[in-house]
Design a protein around this motif. Structure first.
Motif, PDB file in Angstrom:
ATOM      1  N   TRP A  85       0.822  -1.217   0.000  1.00 19.91           N
ATOM      2  CA  TRP A  85       0.000   0.000   0.000  1.00 19.91           C
ATOM      3  C   TRP A  85       0.852   1.261   0.000  1.00 19.91           C
ATOM      4  O   TRP A  85       0.522   2.243  -0.671  1.00 19.91           O
ATOM      5  N   THR A  86       1.940   1.237   0.728  1.00 15.90           N
ATOM      6  CA  THR A  86       2.835   2.400   0.758  1.00 15.90           C
ATOM      7  C   THR A  86       3.435   2.643  -0.621  1.00 15.90           C
ATOM      8  O   THR A  86       3.501   3.791  -1.090  1.00 15.90           O
ATOM      9  N   PHE A  87       3.879   1.590  -1.290  1.00  6.61           N
ATOM     10  CA  PHE A  87       4.455   1.745  -2.621  1.00  6.61           C
ATOM     11  C   PHE A  87       3.420   2.275  -3.613  1.00  6.61           C
ATOM     12  O   PHE A  87       3.726   3.136  -4.434  1.00  6.61           O
ATOM     13  N   ILE A  88       2.208   1.758  -3.539  1.00 11.59           N
ATOM     14  CA  ILE A  88       1.165   2.207  -4.468  1.00 11.59           C
ATOM     15  C   ILE A  88       0.824   3.674  -4.233  1.00 11.59           C
ATOM     16  O   ILE A  88       0.775   4.474  -5.182  1.00 11.59           O
ATOM     17  N   VAL A  89       0.607   4.045  -2.991  1.00 18.19           N
ATOM     18  CA  VAL A  89       0.249   5.443  -2.684  1.00 18.19           C
ATOM     19  C   VAL A  89       1.396   6.376  -3.029  1.00 18.19           C
ATOM     20  O   VAL A  89       1.193   7.445  -3.630  1.00 18.19           O
ATOM     21  N   ALA A  90       2.629   5.989  -2.674  1.00 14.89           N
ATOM     22  CA  ALA A  90       3.785   6.829  -3.007  1.00 14.89           C
ATOM     23  C   ALA A  90       3.963   6.931  -4.520  1.00 14.89           C
ATOM     24  O   ALA A  90       4.293   8.005  -5.042  1.00 14.89           O
ATOM     25  N   GLY A  91       3.738   5.841  -5.233  1.00 16.91           N
ATOM     26  CA  GLY A  91       3.845   5.867  -6.686  1.00 16.91           C
ATOM     27  C   GLY A  91       2.841   6.808  -7.324  1.00 16.91           C
ATOM     28  O   GLY A  91       3.175   7.568  -8.232  1.00 16.91           O
ATOM     29  N   VAL A  92       1.613   6.774  -6.841  1.00 14.91           N
ATOM     30  CA  VAL A  92       0.595   7.690  -7.363  1.00 14.91           C
ATOM     31  C   VAL A  92       0.979   9.137  -7.075  1.00 14.91           C
ATOM     32  O   VAL A  92       0.862  10.020  -7.937  1.00 14.91           O
ATOM     33  N   MET A  93       1.480   9.397  -5.869  1.00 12.44           N
ATOM     34  CA  MET A  93       1.892  10.759  -5.516  1.00 12.44           C
ATOM     35  C   MET A  93       3.054  11.232  -6.397  1.00 12.44           C
ATOM     36  O   MET A  93       3.046  12.360  -6.891  1.00 12.44           O
ATOM     37  N   PHE A  94       4.051  10.375  -6.607  1.00 10.49           N
ATOM     38  CA  PHE A  94       5.189  10.757  -7.445  1.00 10.49           C
ATOM     39  C   PHE A  94       4.761  10.958  -8.895  1.00 10.49           C
ATOM     40  O   PHE A  94       5.282  11.838  -9.584  1.00 10.49           O
ATOM     41  N   TYR A  95       3.811  10.141  -9.360  1.00 10.66           N
ATOM     42  CA  TYR A  95       3.327  10.328 -10.732  1.00 10.66           C
ATOM     43  C   TYR A  95       2.656  11.697 -10.893  1.00 10.66           C
ATOM     44  O   TYR A  95       2.904  12.406 -11.869  1.00 10.66           O
ATOM     45  N   PHE A  96       1.799  12.047  -9.947  1.00  6.36           N
ATOM     46  CA  PHE A  96       1.144  13.349 -10.055  1.00  6.36           C
ATOM     47  C   PHE A  96       2.128  14.497  -9.863  1.00  6.36           C
ATOM     48  O   PHE A  96       1.947  15.568 -10.440  1.00  6.36           O
ATOM     49  N   LEU A  97       3.178  14.288  -9.098  1.00  7.18           N
ATOM     50  CA  LEU A  97       4.238  15.296  -9.013  1.00  7.18           C
ATOM     51  C   LEU A  97       4.938  15.467 -10.358  1.00  7.18           C
ATOM     52  O   LEU A  97       5.289  16.590 -10.742  1.00  7.18           O
ATOM     53  N   ALA A  98       5.156  14.369 -11.072  1.00  7.75           N
ATOM     54  CA  ALA A  98       5.781  14.449 -12.394  1.00  7.75           C
ATOM     55  C   ALA A  98       4.889  15.224 -13.361  1.00  7.75           C
ATOM     56  O   ALA A  98       5.366  16.096 -14.107  1.00  7.75           O
ATOM     57  N   GLU A  99       3.600  14.921 -13.361  1.00 13.83           N
ATOM     58  CA  GLU A  99       2.684  15.664 -14.233  1.00 13.83           C
ATOM     59  C   GLU A  99       2.602  17.128 -13.830  1.00 13.83           C
ATOM     60  O   GLU A  99       2.531  18.003 -14.682  1.00 13.83           O
ATOM     61  N   TYR A 100       2.626  17.391 -12.538  1.00 18.61           N
ATOM     62  CA  TYR A 100       2.585  18.772 -12.055  1.00 18.61           C
ATOM     63  C   TYR A 100       3.842  19.527 -12.498  1.00 18.61           C
ATOM     64  O   TYR A 100       3.756  20.694 -12.898  1.00 18.61           O
ATOM     65  N   ALA A 101       4.995  18.874 -12.443  1.00 22.83           N
ATOM     66  CA  ALA A 101       6.241  19.517 -12.874  1.00 22.83           C
ATOM     67  C   ALA A 101       6.191  19.880 -14.356  1.00 22.83           C
ATOM     68  O   ALA A 101       6.696  20.928 -14.761  1.00 22.83           O
TER      69      ALA A 101
END
Length: 193
Positions: A85-101
């Motif tokens: 669950w930590t990997f999935i949630v962190a992965g989603v957060m990092f993905y949206f950070l990439a799109e935000y960047a």
């Protein structure tokens, strides 16, 4: 339907600028013509060279992994489902950070958004795999697990390619798909066909 974060006009202008630099080195155009081409082809994106792209990529991967490791250490996780669950949630957060960047800071092949997207893809795939392996297989490894993991990698890297345009993501997606027939216990002729 264009899923890319970059407009086709921006991609074309970057291509024209690269070609113009090549023409300048070849002596086909002079400095004034090169400047005129650059004035008319502004992609409105932040670009960097390969050296800084690699440095930013490595630094962003290091920061993201250390941030995740710090969270895991502070929470004292022990179970595989908690890691999943930590990997999935962190992965989603990092993905949206990439799109935000990309959308906010207009980064194009800058290394930072690239590292966040690739790291997110890896975290989501590993998290889904650990969770599915823990819930459905009771710890036994089989060819179905390899097929599931290859499909996860293929779909996620295919999405990264469609969204960000990284060619190596498309290559990883194809390689992951090509591994699947070798897990089906077919005759050698069937694997090649």
């Amino acid at each position: 339907m264009n899923l890319s974060l970059y407009a086709s006009r921006q991609e074309e202008e970057i291509f024209i600028r690269k070609e113009a630099r090549t023409w300048k080195r070849s002596g086909l155009i002079n400095d004034d013509q090169l400047r005129e081409l650059f004035v008319h082809t502004d992609p409105d994106l932040r670009l960097t060279n390969l050296f800084f792209r690699l440095i930013f990529f490595a630094f962003a991967c290091l920061c993201a992994s250390m941030l995740l490791a710090l969270f895991v250490w502070l929470t004292g996780m022990k179970t595989e489902l908690a890691f999943a669950w930590t990997f999935i949630v962190a992965g989603v957060m990092f993905y949206f950070l990439a799109e935000y960047a990309v959308t906010k800071y207009r980064l194009y092949r800058h290394g930072i958004e690239e590292a966040l997207a690739v790291f997110a893809m890896a975290l989501i795939c590993v998290g889904l795999y650990i969770g599915a392996h823990n819930l459905f297989s009771l710890g036994r490894w089989s060819a179905r697990h390899v097929i599931f993991l290859c499909l996860l990698w293929s779909v996620s890297t295919g999405w990264i390619y469609l969204r960000f345009g990284y060619l190596y993501a498309a290559l990883i997606s194809l390689i992951a798909l090509c591994i699947i027939p070798f897990q089906l216990s077919l005759a050698p002729a069937g694997e090649r066909g």
